[in-house]
Design an enzyme around this catalytic site. Structure first.
Site, PDB file in Angstrom:
ATOM      1  N   ASP A 274      32.008  32.928  47.859  1.00 50.31           N
ATOM      2  CA  ASP A 274      32.960  33.001  46.753  1.00 50.31           C
ATOM      3  C   ASP A 274      33.811  31.740  46.641  1.00 50.31           C
ATOM      4  OD1 ASP A 274      31.993  35.553  47.448  1.00 50.31           O
ATOM      5  OD2 ASP A 274      33.716  36.520  46.512  1.00 50.31           O
TER       6      ASP A 274
ATOM      7  N   ASP B   9      31.792  35.354  41.850  1.00 43.91           N
ATOM      8  CA  ASP B   9      33.233  35.085  41.891  1.00 43.91           C
ATOM      9  C   ASP B   9      33.500  33.578  41.951  1.00 43.91           C
ATOM     10  OD1 ASP B   9      33.831  37.714  41.598  1.00 43.91           O
ATOM     11  OD2 ASP B   9      34.820  37.961  43.535  1.00 43.91           O
TER      12      ASP B   9
ATOM     13  N   ASN C  30      32.413  40.263  40.316  1.00 42.29           N
ATOM     14  CA  ASN C  30      33.334  41.112  39.574  1.00 42.29           C
ATOM     15  C   ASN C  30      34.424  40.305  38.879  1.00 42.29           C
ATOM     16  OD1 ASN C  30      33.922  40.896  42.499  1.00 42.29           O
ATOM     17  ND2 ASN C  30      35.824  41.954  41.989  1.00 42.29           N
ATOM     18  N   HIS C  31      34.903  39.227  39.489  1.00 40.88           N
ATOM     19  CA  HIS C  31      35.940  38.419  38.835  1.00 40.88           C
ATOM     20  C   HIS C  31      35.382  37.634  37.652  1.00 40.88           C
ATOM     21  CE1 HIS C  31      39.267  39.360  41.430  1.00 40.88           C
ATOM     22  NE2 HIS C  31      38.536  39.102  42.498  1.00 40.88           N
TER      23      HIS C  31
END
Length: 278
Positions: free
Chosen positions: A8, A37, A65-66
């Site tokens: 990430d 991410d 998800n981000h």
């Protein structure tokens, strides 16, 4: 040619550039794969997306998800996070978002028998199942009409277990939740979204998704991010590699070279965030 999967980034552009220098990364020869991410929380989400886009075909990535939060907020879903406002106000925001939404939810490298996702897999899925389900969700995300209709339905913790007969937005939401939010599961494969700590800190009813005995993806190396508190990178018994080592939290940025399994790390040198790690 070398293929490097990196954990990430969360807007930590400088640590990424330092790590690529350490690797002697050559975009004319090598491939960088981001495990999702790419944006959020860190100091330079805008610069990170610009840099990754500048690499062209030398950069592959899966959505986290981000990244999906950013896409949703760009379409008017939810209150815009302060760290996304600069990005959304940029003159090239539309081009960057279009590049982002074309990224897949799962990426495979047959030569090294590796599947890269942001978070995890359902225990019923083999690698080819994950790719097939990811393609179904990607088709929705990449179609402007379907995307606008789906985004208000994207958020939610149910259904919390994969079933082949799921349909509509419930099916797409479940695919996305599995691929971008998995950490712990109950013994029957139901997802738990409350526990985020190091394995061993969770209630006895839960276990990491990759340790479920009925898991069908053991024959493929699964590389993922998302879990900054996982505690270690390599889990040989389960044929998985977790690359989120908390760069944005003051930890390190980690890369895995697929050809030989070697792990590389570069200290973040980014001031740790004050808020509690997810």
């Amino acid at each position: 040619m070398s293929t490097y999967v990196v954990g990430d980034l969360q807007g930590c552009l400088t640590p990424l550039q330092r790590l690529l220098e350490q690797l002697r990364f050559d975009p004319a020869r090598d491939l960088l794969v981001c495990a999702g991410d790419m944006v959020a929380r860190g100091p330079d989400s805008l610069g990170t997306l610009r840099f990754l886009r500048s690499l062209g075909p030398a950069c592959a990535a899966v959505l986290g998800n981000h990244d999906l939060h950013l896409i949703a907020q760009a379409h008017g879903i939810g209150r815009i996070k302060p760290d996304f406002q600069t990005l959304l106000d940029a003159a090239d925001a539309a081009e960057l978002l279009e590049t982002l939404i074309q990224r897949p939810l799962a990426w495979s490298d047959p030569a090294s028998n590796t599947l890269v996702v942001h978070a995890g897999l359902a225990p019923q899925w083999r690698a080819q199942d994950a790719l097939r389900h990811a393609e179904q969700a990607q088709a929705v995300l990449r179609d402007p009409v379907q995307l606008q209709a789906f985004l208000p339905e994207m958020y939610g913790d149910t259904p919390d277990r994969w079933q082949d007969d799921l349909t509509g937005s419930a099916r797409i939401r479940t695919i996305i939740n599995i691929l971008t939010r998995s950490r712990y599961c109950f013994a029957d494969g139901r997802l738990d979204f409350t526990q985020k700590g190091t394995p061993g800190s969770q209630p006895a009813t839960l276990q990491p998704w990759f340790t479920l005995p009925q898991r069908r993806s053991l024959e493929t190396r699964i590389v993922f991010g998302h879990w900054s508190t996982l505690g270690r990178v390599q889990w040989p018994r389960f044929n998985v590699c977790g690359l989120d080592t908390g760069c944005v939290w003051g930890g390190a940025l980690t890369a895995l070279r697929l050809e030989d399994g070697r792990v590389f790390q570069n200290p973040s040198q980014t001031p740790a965030l004050v808020s509690t790690r997810p």
